[in-house]
Design an enzyme around this catalytic site. Structure first.
Site, short mmCIF file in Angstrom:
data_model
loop_
_atom_site.label_atom_id
_atom_site.label_comp_id
_atom_site.label_asym_id
_atom_site.label_seq_id
_atom_site.Cartn_x
_atom_site.Cartn_y
_atom_site.Cartn_z
N TRP A 156 0.86 -1.29 -0.13
CA TRP A 156 0.04 -0.04 0.09
C TRP A 156 0.94 1.40 0.01
O TRP A 156 0.33 2.47 -0.22
CB TRP A 156 -0.96 -0.08 1.31
CG TRP A 156 -0.50 0.18 2.74
CD1 TRP A 156 0.75 -0.55 3.08
CD2 TRP A 156 -0.71 1.13 3.52
NE1 TRP A 156 1.08 0.01 4.15
CE2 TRP A 156 0.04 0.88 4.82
CE3 TRP A 156 -1.94 2.14 3.58
CZ2 TRP A 156 0.02 1.68 5.99
CZ3 TRP A 156 -1.90 2.75 4.90
CH2 TRP A 156 -1.06 2.63 5.73
N ASP A 157 2.16 1.19 0.25
CA ASP A 157 3.03 2.06 0.27
C ASP A 157 2.93 2.97 -1.14
O ASP A 157 3.28 4.08 -1.14
CB ASP A 157 4.55 1.49 0.45
CG ASP A 157 5.08 0.86 1.59
OD1 ASP A 157 3.84 0.13 1.95
OD2 ASP A 157 5.91 1.00 2.06
N GLU A 201 0.53 -3.07 12.41
CA GLU A 201 0.50 -4.56 12.55
C GLU A 201 0.81 -5.19 13.79
O GLU A 201 0.93 -6.62 13.83
CB GLU A 201 1.56 -4.91 11.33
CG GLU A 201 0.99 -4.41 10.08
CD GLU A 201 2.11 -4.47 8.86
OE1 GLU A 201 3.59 -4.57 9.46
OE2 GLU A 201 1.78 -4.53 7.83
N GLN A 254 2.85 1.63 14.30
CA GLN A 254 2.89 3.05 13.29
C GLN A 254 1.54 3.62 13.39
O GLN A 254 0.67 3.17 13.87
CB GLN A 254 3.20 2.53 11.98
CG GLN A 254 2.20 1.67 11.11
CD GLN A 254 2.61 0.89 9.93
OE1 GLN A 254 3.53 -0.44 10.05
NE2 GLN A 254 2.27 1.19 8.73
#
Ligand code: IFM
Length: 721
Positions: free
Chosen positions: A321-322, A463, A575
Site C-alpha cells: 500500500w506504500d 500490524e 505505526q
C-alpha cells in the site's frame, strides 16, 4: 555545505549492507547497489531487476539480481586493490543526488583509484563506470573487468545454465528457475591505454584481463559499459544487450553521461522541492527526492514500485500500500504519468485480486498485500521468523490487511480528483473501484440485532495488533471506497450509458443498492474523551510507556507483534493508525480532535515502520505545531542518509532504501508545510512553515497546467508556470 551529495569516508565490512542502500544508483528498470566495483557477494553487490521474479525451491519468491556487469578488480604487482583490504590508506564513497552519480576514491599508496558510475536515466538498460588509476609506483597493473555471477541473493541462486561469449563485448546469458526468463548482460570496455588482453571464464563469471607495465606518474582510464535485457523485454535479450552496450561504447562515456544528466535535469525541473534556511534539511530533501525518483518506472506505463525500491530483494520486491499512500502523492502532483503507471499496475493486476477474493470466499477484488508480477500474492502465511525458536511465525498480513483494496480505490479516485483526468477511470480504474467496493461489501459483517455493519478479524496499519474488530482506519478507508463507487455515476454524468454498460457487465445493479446501505451503516469511530479507539477493546489493553515494552525485549531483533510479541497485549502500536486516518481524511476531524488524538497516540507509537513519522508530521502541521512536525520531517527525509529504520523483523532482513519515507518527505513539505490542497484541479495553500525554514518552493502540475508554489513566513503564493 553541498546539499546535493552525500559522502562517507572509510569502508568496514559491516558497512556493506547499509552503504549498498545509501549509495544506490537506479533508473526504474534496475538498481545497482552502492558497493565498490570489486565487492564479492559477501558485500551484497546486486543489480536488482524491476518486475522479474523467481522462486527457488520452497523459498520466498523475490526479484532477480542480474549478473554484475560493472565488476572491476585491480591489482598492482600482485597486490589486490580492494576498498576493505589491508593496502587501503583512504577510501571515500559518495552519491551525487542531482544526477545519480556514484563515485569513489581509494588511495592504496602506490595507486590511487577514482571512479564514477551511473544507471542511465536516458537508457534504462545501461550502466556505465569510468575508472581512473593514478599510478605512483612502477610495476605491473592487472585489471580484471567483466560480468560477475558472484552476486548477492537472499533466496537464490535464481539463474542457471550460464552461457558466456566473448567478442568486442562480453556476453552472459542465463535463465531463471521458475519461469525460464532469460537474463542477459553484456559488457564492453574502452581503455585509453594499451594492454595485453586475455579472456577468462570461471564459476564466478566472464572477464577480460588487461595486463600492462606501468610507470610512476602514469594515469590509466577505463570506461566500462554494461547493458541488461531480459526475455520480458523482447525476443533476443542477449543480442539487444550487446547492441546497447556497443552503441554506448561507440558514443563514448561523456555522451552517455550528458544524456543521463539531461534526463535527471528534466526530472528535477518537474519536482524539485527547494528548502531555504537549513542545509541539513535541503540535503535530506534532495536525498529523498533522488531515491524516490530513481526507482520510478519511467520505462513502462503499467508498473509500480516495490516497498524497498530497487535496493535489493528485501520484502520480496513486492508492491505494498506504500505505492498508493506514500509514492503516489508526489508523482500525482508533479509527474502524473508515473502516478498513472502505479495505478495501471493495479488495473492490470485486477484479475489476481479477483482470484484472491474468491480463494478467501469473497466477491470483488482483494488485492495482494505484497503484490508481485500479475498481482500475485508474495506475502506468505509465515512472514516472520522467531529469533528464539528460529521457527516461522504465523502472521496474518495477507489474510487480514483488507484495507489494501480500499487504499487502491482511494488513490484511483484521488487521481481523478487531483488531475481532472478521467481517462484512467475509463480505462479500467472505475472497474477497480467497483470491484474493491464489492469486496468491502462481501467482507462486511451485519448483525440481526443492530443496524451497524462492522469489520471483524482485520489488521490495520498498526500490524502489532492482529485480527482486531472495527479498526478505525480500516472502516474509514472502506467507507471512502464505498463512496467512490457510488460517486462514479456523477463522474460519468455526461455519458451515463458508459457507466450503465459497466454496471451491466459487472452485474452490479443490486450491489450498488447494498453498497449505499452499507455506507450508511458502517461503524464509525468510537471515542473516549475525544480519543478515537483504534479498534474495539484497544483501551482495555495494558497502558504502559513505550520504554517499558522495549525493556521487555530479550533480543533487539525480536518481532514485537504476532502471538507472542511484546506489543500485542499493550497499547503500544507499530505505526500511525488513527493518525493516518486523520491525515488522509482531514475534513472529518476538527483541529482539537486531531490534537487530542495526536497527544494520545504519538507517545504510544514505536514508529517501527518508516511509514509512521510522515503521518504524524502531516497532522502536526495541520494542528499548527510545525515544530513537532520538524523533527518527524527530518527523521523521514534523512532515513536513507542515516541508514535508519528497522533492519530486522525477527530473523528476516528488511533493510534497504525507504521510498515510502522519501514520498513522505515530499508529503510533509508540500501537503504539510505548504498545506497544498487540490480542489477541482485548482491548488490552494494553508501554510505552516516551521521556523527552521525561510522559504519553500516546489513545482506542481495538474490537468496539463503547471504552477510554482512558494511559501515564506509571510504566506504562500501559487504562480503559474
Ligand atoms: O507496507 C508496510 C507496512 O505498513 C509496514 N511494514 C512494512 C510494509 C512495507 O513498507
Amino acid at each position: 555545505m553541498d546539499t546535493w551529495s552525500l559522502e562517507k569516508a572509510g569502508y568496514a565490512p559491516s558497512d556493506a549492507a547499509a552503504d549498498g542502500n545509501r549509495f544506490l544508483c537506479a533508473n526504474g528498470y534496475m538498481g545497482l547497489r552502492g558497493v565498490p566495483e570489486e565487492a564479492g557477494s559477501e558485500r551484497f553487490p546486486a543489480v536488482t531487476l524491476a518486475g522479474v521474479y523467481d522462486r527457488r525451491e520452497d523459498r520466498w519468491r523475490e526479484p532477480v539480481n542480474a549478473p554484475h556487469g560493472l565488476t572491476v578488480w585491480v591489482s598492482l604487482n600482485g597486490e589486490p586493490m580492494t576498498a576493505d583490504g589491508t593496502a587501503t590508506l583512504r577510501h571515500t564513497v559518495g552519491i551525487g543526488y542531482r544526477h545519480g552519480l556514484w563515485r569513489r576514491e581509494t588511495d592504496f599508496g602506490p595507486l590511487l583509484l577514482r571512479s564514477t558510475r551511473f544507471a542511465s536515466m536516458a537508457d534504462c538498460h545501461l550502466l556505465a563506470d569510468r575508472m581512473t588509476l593514478e599510478v605512483r609506483e612502477a610495476g605491473e597493473v592487472q585489471i580484471r573487468v567483466g560480468i560477475s555471477t558472484d552476486i548477492w541473493d537472499i533466496n537464490g541462486p535464481h539463474l542457471s545454465g550460464f552461457r558466456f561469449r566473448a567478442g568486442e563485448a562480453l556476453r552472459c546469458e542465463a535463465e531463471t528457475g521458475e519461469k525460464r526468463i532469460t537474463v542477459a548482460v553484456s559488457q564492453a570496455v574502452q581503455a585509453d591505454f594499451e594492454a595485453a588482453e586475455d579472456i577468462r571464464t570461471g564459476p564466478d563469471g566472464l572477464f577480460r584481463v588487461l595486463t600492462r607495465s606501468v610507470r610512476a606518474g602514469e594515469s590509466l582510464t577505463l570506461s566500462v559499459y554494461a547493458a541488461v535485457f531480459t526475455s520480458q523485454d523482447g525476443p533476443e535479450p542477449g543480442q539487444a544487450a550487446e547492441d546497447a552496450c556497443l552503441r554506448a561504447k561507440a558514443g563514448g562515456f561523456d555522451a552517455c553521461l550528458r544524456k543521463h544528466r539531461d534526463a535527471w535535469e528534466a526530472i528535477w525541473r518537474r519536482c524539485e522541492v527547494v528548502t531555504e534556511g537549513d542545509d541539513e534539511a535541503a540535503l535530506a530533501m534532495h536525498a529523498s527526492q533522488y531515491h524516490l525518483n530513481c526507482v520510478a518506472p519511467r520505462h513502462a506505463d503499467n508498473m509500480s514500485i516495490p516497498a524497498r525500491g530497487l535496493s535489493g530483494q528485501t520484502y520480496k520486491g513486492a508492491v505494498f500500500w506504500d505505492s498508493e499512500m506514500f509514492f503516489f502523492p508526489m508523482f500525482v502532483h508533479t509527474q502524473p504519468e508515473i502516478a498513472r503507471s502505479l495505478l495501471r499496475y493495479r488495473i492490470e493486476t485486477l484479475p489476481g485480486a479477483l482470484k484472491k477474493a474468491e480463494e478467501y470466499g469473497y466477491r470483488g477484488a482483494f488485492y495482494a498485500w505484497e503484490s508481485q508480477e500479475g498481482g500475485r500474492e508474495g506475502c506468505t502465511d509465515f512472514n516472520v521468523v522467531d529469533v528464539f525458536t528460529h521457527r516461522p511465525v504465523r502472521t496474518y498480513f495477507r489474510d487480514k490487511q483488507i484495507h489494501i483494496s480500499a487504499d487502491i480505490a482511494y488513490a484511483m479516485s484521488r487521481y481523478y480528483g487531483i488531475t481532472g483526468d478521467r481517462s484512467l477511470l475509463e480505462e479500467g480504474g472505475a472497474r477497480v473501484i467497483l470491484e474493491c467496493a464489492r469486496f468491502c461489501l462481501s467482507r462486511a459483517n451485519t448483525h440481526m440485532d443492530s443496524d451497524e455493519a462492522d469489520y471483524a478479524d482485520v489488521i490495520g496499519p498498526d500490524e502489532y495488533h492482529e485480527r482486531v474488530t472495527n479498526n478505525a482506519f480500516t472502516n474509514r478507508i472502506i467507507l471512502s471506497c464505498l463512496r467512490s463507487a457510488l460517486h462514479l455515476r456523477d463522474v460519468f454524468r455526461d455519458c451515463p450509458e458508459r457507466y450503465d454498460a459497466l454496471l451491466r457487465e459487472l452485474r452490479y445493479e443490486k450491489d450498488l443498492e447494498l453498497i449505499r446501505s452499507l455506507a450508511a451503516r458502517i461503524r464509525g469511530p468510537r471515542r473516549r474523551s475525544g480519543v478515537i479507539e483504534q479498534f474495539d477493546g484497544y483501551f482495555g489493553l495494558e497502558d504502559c510507556p513505550l520504554d517499558t515494552v522495549r525493556g521487555r525485549l530479550r533480543d533487539p531483533r525480536e518481532y514485537w507483534g504476532g502471538d507472542h510479541g511484546v506489543a500485542g497485549t499493550t497499547q503500544i502500536i507499530k505505526q500511525a493508525d488513527v493518525i493516518a486516518m486523520m491525515a488522509l481524511f482531514p475534513d472529518d476531524f476538527g483541529d482539537d480532535e486531531v490534537a487530542r488524538n495526536w497527544d494520545y497516540y504519538e507517545p504510544r507509537t514505536e514508529h517501527g515502520s518508516s511509514l509512521s513519522a510522515c503521518m504524524y508530521a502531516l497532522t502536526a502541521c495541520r494542528m499548527g505545531r510545525p515544530e513537532k512536525a520538524w523533527d518527524l520531517f527530518m527523521k523521514t527525509a534523512s532515513i536513507d542518509i542515516t541508514g535508519g529504520g528497522k533492519q530486522w523483523a525477527g530473523e528476516i532482513y528488511i533493510g534497504g532504501t525507504h521510498p515510502a519515507s522519501n514520498g513522505g518527505a515530499w508529503m510533509i513539505a508540500a501537503l504539510g508545510f505548504a498545506g497544498l490542497r487540490m480542489k477541482g484541479g485548482v491548488p490552494e495553500l494553508h501554510p505552516h512553515l516551521p521556523r527552521q525554514l525561510k522559504r519553500l518552493t516546489f513545482p506542481i502540475e495538474a490537468g496539463g497546467r503547471g504552477w510554482l508554489v512558494e511559501v515564506t513566513h509571510e504566506g504562500g503564493r501559487i504562480l503559474p508556470r
